[in-house]
Design a protein around this motif. Sequence first.
Motif, short mmCIF file in Angstrom:
data_model
loop_
_atom_site.label_atom_id
_atom_site.label_comp_id
_atom_site.label_asym_id
_atom_site.label_seq_id
_atom_site.Cartn_x
_atom_site.Cartn_y
_atom_site.Cartn_z
N GLU A 1 0.93 -1.18 0.03
CA GLU A 1 -0.08 0.06 -0.19
C GLU A 1 0.89 1.27 0.07
O GLU A 1 1.64 1.65 0.86
CB GLU A 1 -0.84 -0.18 1.26
N ILE A 2 0.72 2.29 -1.01
CA ILE A 2 1.44 3.28 -1.23
C ILE A 2 1.15 4.17 -0.01
O ILE A 2 0.02 4.51 0.02
CB ILE A 2 1.54 3.77 -2.45
N TYR A 3 1.99 4.82 0.67
CA TYR A 3 1.92 5.84 1.81
C TYR A 3 1.28 7.11 1.04
O TYR A 3 1.95 7.71 0.29
CB TYR A 3 3.14 6.13 2.64
N GLY A 4 0.16 7.54 1.58
CA GLY A 4 -0.46 8.68 1.16
C GLY A 4 -1.60 8.19 -0.08
O GLY A 4 -2.03 9.48 -0.67
N GLY A 5 -1.83 7.19 -0.44
CA GLY A 5 -2.65 6.68 -1.15
C GLY A 5 -2.78 7.03 -2.81
O GLY A 5 -1.61 7.47 -3.31
N ASP A 6 -4.01 7.15 -3.20
CA ASP A 6 -3.91 7.42 -4.66
C ASP A 6 -3.71 9.17 -4.83
O ASP A 6 -3.02 9.47 -5.96
CB ASP A 6 -5.52 7.70 -5.04
N ALA A 7 -3.70 9.94 -3.85
CA ALA A 7 -3.00 11.44 -3.89
C ALA A 7 -1.65 11.46 -4.27
O ALA A 7 -1.17 12.22 -5.35
CB ALA A 7 -3.45 12.15 -2.70
N ARG A 8 -1.02 10.52 -3.73
CA ARG A 8 0.44 10.63 -3.87
C ARG A 8 0.70 9.68 -5.28
O ARG A 8 1.51 10.08 -5.71
CB ARG A 8 1.50 9.88 -2.63
N LEU A 9 0.17 8.66 -5.43
CA LEU A 9 0.12 7.72 -6.63
C LEU A 9 0.07 8.78 -7.81
O LEU A 9 0.51 8.45 -9.03
CB LEU A 9 -0.61 6.76 -6.70
N SER A 10 -1.00 9.84 -7.94
CA SER A 10 -1.35 10.61 -9.00
C SER A 10 -0.06 11.30 -9.45
O SER A 10 0.06 11.75 -10.54
CB SER A 10 -2.58 11.38 -8.62
N GLU A 11 0.99 11.56 -8.49
CA GLU A 11 2.05 12.30 -8.99
C GLU A 11 2.81 11.54 -9.98
O GLU A 11 3.43 12.13 -10.87
CB GLU A 11 2.88 12.54 -7.89
N LEU A 12 2.86 9.95 -9.89
CA LEU A 12 3.19 9.30 -10.83
C LEU A 12 2.41 9.29 -12.17
O LEU A 12 2.85 9.23 -13.38
CB LEU A 12 3.84 8.12 -10.24
N MET A 13 1.25 9.02 -12.00
CA MET A 13 0.34 8.90 -12.93
C MET A 13 0.11 10.08 -14.04
O MET A 13 -0.19 10.07 -15.08
CB MET A 13 -1.06 8.60 -12.23
#
Length: 506
Positions: free
Chosen positions: A350-362
Amino acid sequence: MVNHRGSSHNHMRTASTAKFISRKQSPRNIALYIFLLFAFSIFIFVFNAGNIVEDHPAPVISIQSHPQTKFLQTADDELWDAPSRHGLRPCIKPTSRYKAAHGSDRYLTVKSNGGLNQMRTGISDMVAVAYIMNATLVIPQLDRRSFWQDSSIFSDIFDELHFITTLQGDVRIVRELPKELELVPRARKHFTSWSSMGYYKEMMQLWNDHQVIHVAKSDSRLANNDLPLDIQRLRCRALYHALHFSPPIESLGKKLVDRLRMRSGKYIALHLRYEKDMLAFTGCTSGLTDAESEELRIMRENTKHWKVKDINSTEQRIGGFCPLTPKEVGIFLQAIGYPPSTLIYVASGEIYGGDARLSELMSFFPNLVFKEKLATKEELNAFAKHASQSAALDYIVSLESDVFVPSYSGNMARAVEGHRRFLGHRKTITPDRKGLVRLFDELESGQLRKTSSFSDLVQQMHKNRQGAPRKRKGPSPGIKGKARFRTEESFYENPYPECICSSKAV
């Protein structure tokens, strides 16, 4: 407004035509008129036919004949092609001097510790230790008390029968202790980390008083270097040939790979090590809120077996000891040259910070895929709440990828890189985190612009970090004693030259 001049001109032309038609024509004139009309029709047809031919699409130019397309094809090959293996191949057969262990009535029981890949490499070490000590190895117990709290037993994760039969020519392995030995006193040992063969020869004195030795920890119990060739090759046979995952894990792992291939022929496997426990352990808080940083500090304080509590996050990051953030991974892969359409399989918890932080890669690479999107809920149910089994699926997909990119040099990253080297030096791009942090900071401060010059710097920095053949690195200069072992490159990260040799070698 009516154009009276045009109207008058049309009237005059109509009248003139009427006179011409009404005038009596000779047969000669009529024949000449018909001939001219026919010739004019032929001219119009030929003219229009020429235009029709010109409207057809231009001939297709082959990739080989078009210089710009050829350049793009070459660039694409450089992104995906594995480095040259220079005629190297796996070589794990025993030498002519090798003698198999007899498997006496002395038994080695083992408690494997850590996550999936710590346990895998530790078990492989214990196979070698059992050989050195001429002991029968009992199938190891797996760690159930670590951060992951996985209740899996050996046969849940590994193919137990394959493990036993593959190594039967090396070490005798049994599923459990004989019943008559279950209650006998055992010698309980914490074998010293990175120990030599001589150390374990000395430990054989324990057999004088005990029939069973229990090993409390299995990870990093053997030295990376200066061991006999046959011992090193036995470690490779254990890890790469004997320690296969269980059939259900292997089956689903291959299905995930096939589904990725069907989506897009090639894919990157990104080991995005950005989970809560990793950030807390390393003390890396760059880009996090104050509340998140405090949450990680509390977790570190409350985890007893993490010895270092007070960590300077800035120093960690500058020294290259922090995992890349999702945003940094996006900038990095873009600079290397991968297009936004690239299919990326994210191997992670599970990425720390969830979708909000993953969106920075997306925002850089929207075509991200997780195993939860590739597999059905029914397929994943069997692995739910079993972190090590789930990690094994990520391992398979990462191993089979066209390009493997770890955001941090943890246990899985090292194990996958070493395995890919063993299988033919498959492309593995290892980010130079220390060098990248400097470039990221210059980019953030405006000293650098995200232009071709930035990409050139990143590409040049990683020209020799893509999995090409090289011998294993030794300890850092100037460091002595046991501390030097920590600075060596792990044997399982790069088993060259002992388990990888030229085609001409024996």
